[in-house]
Design a protein around this motif. Structure first.
Motif, mmCIF file in Angstrom:
data_model
loop_
_atom_site.group_PDB
_atom_site.id
_atom_site.type_symbol
_atom_site.label_atom_id
_atom_site.label_comp_id
_atom_site.label_asym_id
_atom_site.label_seq_id
_atom_site.Cartn_x
_atom_site.Cartn_y
_atom_site.Cartn_z
ATOM 1 N N GLY A 254 -25.979 -12.767 -33.736
ATOM 2 C CA GLY A 254 -25.704 -11.249 -33.209
ATOM 3 C C GLY A 254 -24.493 -11.891 -31.816
ATOM 4 N N ARG A 255 -24.479 -10.887 -31.226
ATOM 5 C CA ARG A 255 -23.644 -11.052 -29.961
ATOM 6 C C ARG A 255 -23.705 -11.846 -29.775
ATOM 7 N NH1 ARG A 255 -23.291 -8.677 -25.269
ATOM 8 N NH2 ARG A 255 -24.485 -7.507 -25.921
ATOM 9 N N LYS A 256 -25.105 -11.156 -28.442
ATOM 10 C CA LYS A 256 -26.071 -11.977 -27.128
ATOM 11 C C LYS A 256 -26.289 -13.231 -27.991
ATOM 12 C CE LYS A 256 -28.089 -7.902 -26.288
ATOM 13 N NZ LYS A 256 -29.662 -7.370 -26.131
ATOM 14 N N THR A 257 -26.592 -13.392 -29.201
ATOM 15 C CA THR A 257 -26.579 -15.085 -29.546
ATOM 16 C C THR A 257 -25.083 -15.790 -29.157
ATOM 17 O OG1 THR A 257 -29.143 -14.480 -30.363
ATOM 18 C CG2 THR A 257 -27.668 -16.860 -30.601
ATOM 19 N N ALA A 258 -24.603 -15.321 -29.855
ATOM 20 C CA ALA A 258 -22.795 -16.458 -29.974
ATOM 21 C C ALA A 258 -22.368 -16.916 -28.416
ATOM 22 C CB ALA A 258 -21.955 -15.106 -30.745
ATOM 23 N N GLU A 259 -23.188 -15.380 -27.875
ATOM 24 C CA GLU A 259 -22.584 -15.630 -27.055
ATOM 25 C C GLU A 259 -23.110 -16.942 -25.717
ATOM 26 O OE1 GLU A 259 -22.719 -11.830 -24.568
ATOM 27 O OE2 GLU A 259 -20.462 -11.634 -25.250
ATOM 28 N N GLY A 260 -23.896 -17.688 -25.587
ATOM 29 C CA GLY A 260 -24.757 -18.762 -25.348
ATOM 30 C C GLY A 260 -24.160 -19.497 -26.056
ATOM 31 N N PHE A 261 -24.885 -19.394 -27.508
ATOM 32 C CA PHE A 261 -24.938 -20.687 -28.416
ATOM 33 C C PHE A 261 -23.860 -21.225 -28.728
ATOM 34 C CE2 PHE A 261 -25.369 -22.301 -33.120
ATOM 35 C CZ PHE A 261 -25.866 -22.768 -33.419
ATOM 36 N N ILE A 262 -23.030 -20.131 -29.560
ATOM 37 C CA ILE A 262 -21.570 -20.972 -29.296
ATOM 38 C C ILE A 262 -20.348 -21.783 -28.657
ATOM 39 C CG2 ILE A 262 -18.763 -20.689 -29.897
ATOM 40 C CD1 ILE A 262 -19.835 -18.624 -31.227
ATOM 41 N N PRO A 263 -20.615 -21.941 -26.428
ATOM 42 C CA PRO A 263 -20.251 -22.485 -26.423
ATOM 43 C C PRO A 263 -21.361 -23.518 -25.774
ATOM 44 C CG PRO A 263 -20.450 -19.929 -25.222
ATOM 45 C CD PRO A 263 -20.970 -20.515 -26.703
ATOM 46 N N TYR A 264 -22.624 -23.642 -25.358
ATOM 47 C CA TYR A 264 -23.258 -24.613 -24.957
ATOM 48 C C TYR A 264 -23.343 -25.863 -26.357
ATOM 49 C CZ TYR A 264 -27.395 -27.554 -24.826
ATOM 50 O OH TYR A 264 -28.644 -27.967 -24.901
ATOM 51 N N TRP A 265 -23.101 -25.294 -27.626
ATOM 52 C CA TRP A 265 -22.801 -26.370 -28.585
ATOM 53 C C TRP A 265 -21.648 -26.492 -28.261
ATOM 54 C CZ3 TRP A 265 -26.989 -29.107 -29.975
ATOM 55 C CH2 TRP A 265 -28.339 -28.615 -30.084
ATOM 56 N N ALA A 266 -20.998 -26.403 -28.492
ATOM 57 C CA ALA A 266 -19.255 -27.022 -28.222
ATOM 58 C C ALA A 266 -19.501 -28.308 -26.948
ATOM 59 C CB ALA A 266 -18.336 -25.799 -27.956
ATOM 60 N N GLU A 267 -19.737 -27.612 -25.715
ATOM 61 C CA GLU A 267 -19.950 -28.629 -25.228
ATOM 62 C C GLU A 267 -21.009 -29.546 -24.508
ATOM 63 O OE1 GLU A 267 -21.904 -28.592 -20.831
ATOM 64 O OE2 GLU A 267 -20.936 -26.403 -21.181
ATOM 65 N N VAL A 268 -21.838 -29.406 -26.096
ATOM 66 C CA VAL A 268 -22.636 -30.857 -26.412
ATOM 67 C C VAL A 268 -21.550 -31.509 -27.619
ATOM 68 C CG1 VAL A 268 -24.256 -31.336 -27.972
ATOM 69 C CG2 VAL A 268 -25.177 -29.565 -26.597
ATOM 70 N N ALA A 269 -21.088 -30.837 -28.064
ATOM 71 C CA ALA A 269 -20.117 -31.739 -29.033
ATOM 72 C C ALA A 269 -19.157 -32.390 -28.404
ATOM 73 C CB ALA A 269 -19.363 -30.857 -29.620
ATOM 74 N N ASN A 270 -18.121 -31.929 -27.184
ATOM 75 C CA ASN A 270 -17.552 -32.900 -26.169
ATOM 76 C C ASN A 270 -18.119 -33.496 -25.245
ATOM 77 O OD1 ASN A 270 -15.508 -31.371 -27.804
ATOM 78 N ND2 ASN A 270 -15.596 -29.602 -26.514
ATOM 79 N N PRO B 54 -20.011 -37.035 -25.439
ATOM 80 C CA PRO B 54 -20.159 -38.296 -26.448
ATOM 81 C C PRO B 54 -21.691 -38.478 -25.490
ATOM 82 C CG PRO B 54 -18.627 -39.093 -25.779
ATOM 83 C CD PRO B 54 -18.860 -37.395 -24.894
ATOM 84 N N ASN B 55 -22.173 -38.559 -24.365
ATOM 85 C CA ASN B 55 -23.285 -38.947 -24.231
ATOM 86 C C ASN B 55 -24.418 -38.153 -24.088
ATOM 87 O OD1 ASN B 55 -22.338 -41.151 -23.039
ATOM 88 N ND2 ASN B 55 -21.039 -40.346 -21.460
ATOM 89 N N ASP B 56 -24.445 -36.507 -24.308
ATOM 90 C CA ASP B 56 -25.591 -35.647 -24.906
ATOM 91 C C ASP B 56 -26.686 -36.416 -26.142
ATOM 92 O OD1 ASP B 56 -27.616 -33.547 -25.956
ATOM 93 O OD2 ASP B 56 -26.451 -32.899 -24.427
ATOM 94 N N GLY B 57 -27.297 -36.496 -26.154
ATOM 95 C CA GLY B 57 -28.125 -36.381 -26.698
ATOM 96 C C GLY B 57 -28.181 -35.906 -27.660
ATOM 97 N N GLU B 58 -28.309 -34.608 -28.603
ATOM 98 C CA GLU B 58 -28.059 -34.154 -29.284
ATOM 99 C C GLU B 58 -26.304 -33.954 -29.729
ATOM 100 O OE1 GLU B 58 -30.845 -32.826 -31.037
ATOM 101 O OE2 GLU B 58 -31.637 -34.003 -29.435
ATOM 102 N N HIS B 59 -25.130 -35.113 -29.972
ATOM 103 C CA HIS B 59 -24.301 -35.046 -29.820
ATOM 104 C C HIS B 59 -24.062 -34.825 -30.536
ATOM 105 C CE1 HIS B 59 -19.849 -36.032 -29.613
ATOM 106 N NE2 HIS B 59 -20.128 -37.258 -30.476
ATOM 107 N N LYS B 60 -24.804 -35.626 -32.180
ATOM 108 C CA LYS B 60 -24.277 -35.527 -33.436
ATOM 109 C C LYS B 60 -24.899 -33.678 -33.889
ATOM 110 C CE LYS B 60 -25.702 -38.209 -37.107
ATOM 111 N NZ LYS B 60 -27.136 -39.106 -37.915
ATOM 112 N N LEU B 61 -25.996 -32.611 -33.500
ATOM 113 C CA LEU B 61 -25.957 -31.896 -33.371
ATOM 114 C C LEU B 61 -24.985 -31.003 -33.480
ATOM 115 C CD1 LEU B 61 -27.565 -29.679 -34.904
ATOM 116 C CD2 LEU B 61 -29.582 -29.740 -33.285
ATOM 117 N N GLY B 62 -24.393 -31.067 -32.158
ATOM 118 C CA GLY B 62 -23.375 -30.830 -31.243
ATOM 119 C C GLY B 62 -21.893 -30.400 -32.203
#
Length: 175
Positions: free
Chosen positions: A37-53, A55-63
């Motif tokens: 839904g819109r509200k979840t997407a606005e937080g979820f997508i940018p958060y996990w993009a940041e985690v993916a970028n 490499p020191n984040d513990g959830e990098h692989k999931l990101g």
């Protein structure tokens, strides 16, 4: 036909561990679309993009895995988005979801957004439910446990399934 999988966390507080991360990665093995839904997407997508970028984040692989999977945002107000790897769908939710399910591809997953998930359930569109119940409380999550002076550590005592599908998960206070 593609399936829609719902993965939800039921938390006393907001805590996550590597086992939950491993499960989440495994649960994405046969997924090629994430619904929001819109509200979840606005937080979820940018958060996990940041985690993916990071490499020191513990959830990098999931990101990284989340960043690879295309996102579909359902919204009656949002017409376009600046979020990467994202498509927006407006209009009749049930018809659009049924069309997505009938397309060739892997399964589809949704993680939350109370009103969005409620709509999916109401239209009987979810095929599989994955519920992670987490008893941890650190005191920085929901108001029920905020503020805590010390971490509330609980130990699993028993897990009992019932014929109706409910599961009783029993914990004792770990001191």
């Amino acid at each position: 036909m593609r399936k829609i999988k719902l993965q939800m966390n039921i938390l006393l507080d907001n805590k996550w561990d590597s086992g939950m991360s491993d499960f989440s990665i495994d649960n994405l093995a046969n997924v090629d679309c994430i619904l929001h839904g819109r509200k979840t997407a606005e937080g979820f997508i940018p958060y996990w993009a940041e985690v993916a970028n990071n490499p020191n984040d513990g959830e990098h692989k999931l990101g990284i895995r989340f960043a690879e999977i295309p996102n579909v945002i359902f919204s009656n107000t949002l017409k376009d988005s600046n979020l990467d790897n994202t498509t927006i769908i407006n209009g009749n939710l049930a018809e659009a979801i049924k069309a997505l399910k009938n397309k060739d591809g892997k399964d589809i997953i949704v993680y939350g957004g109370d009103s969005f998930v409620s709509s999916l359930i109401q239209h009987d569109l979810i095929d599989e439910y994955y519920v992670l119940a987490n008893p941890a409380a650190l005191g920085n999550g929901q108001q029920t446990f905020n503020p805590l002076k010390n971490e509330l550590a609980l130990k699993l005592v028993d897990c009992k399934p019932f014929a109706c599908g409910a599961v009783l998960v029993s914990y004792s206070r770990q001191r």
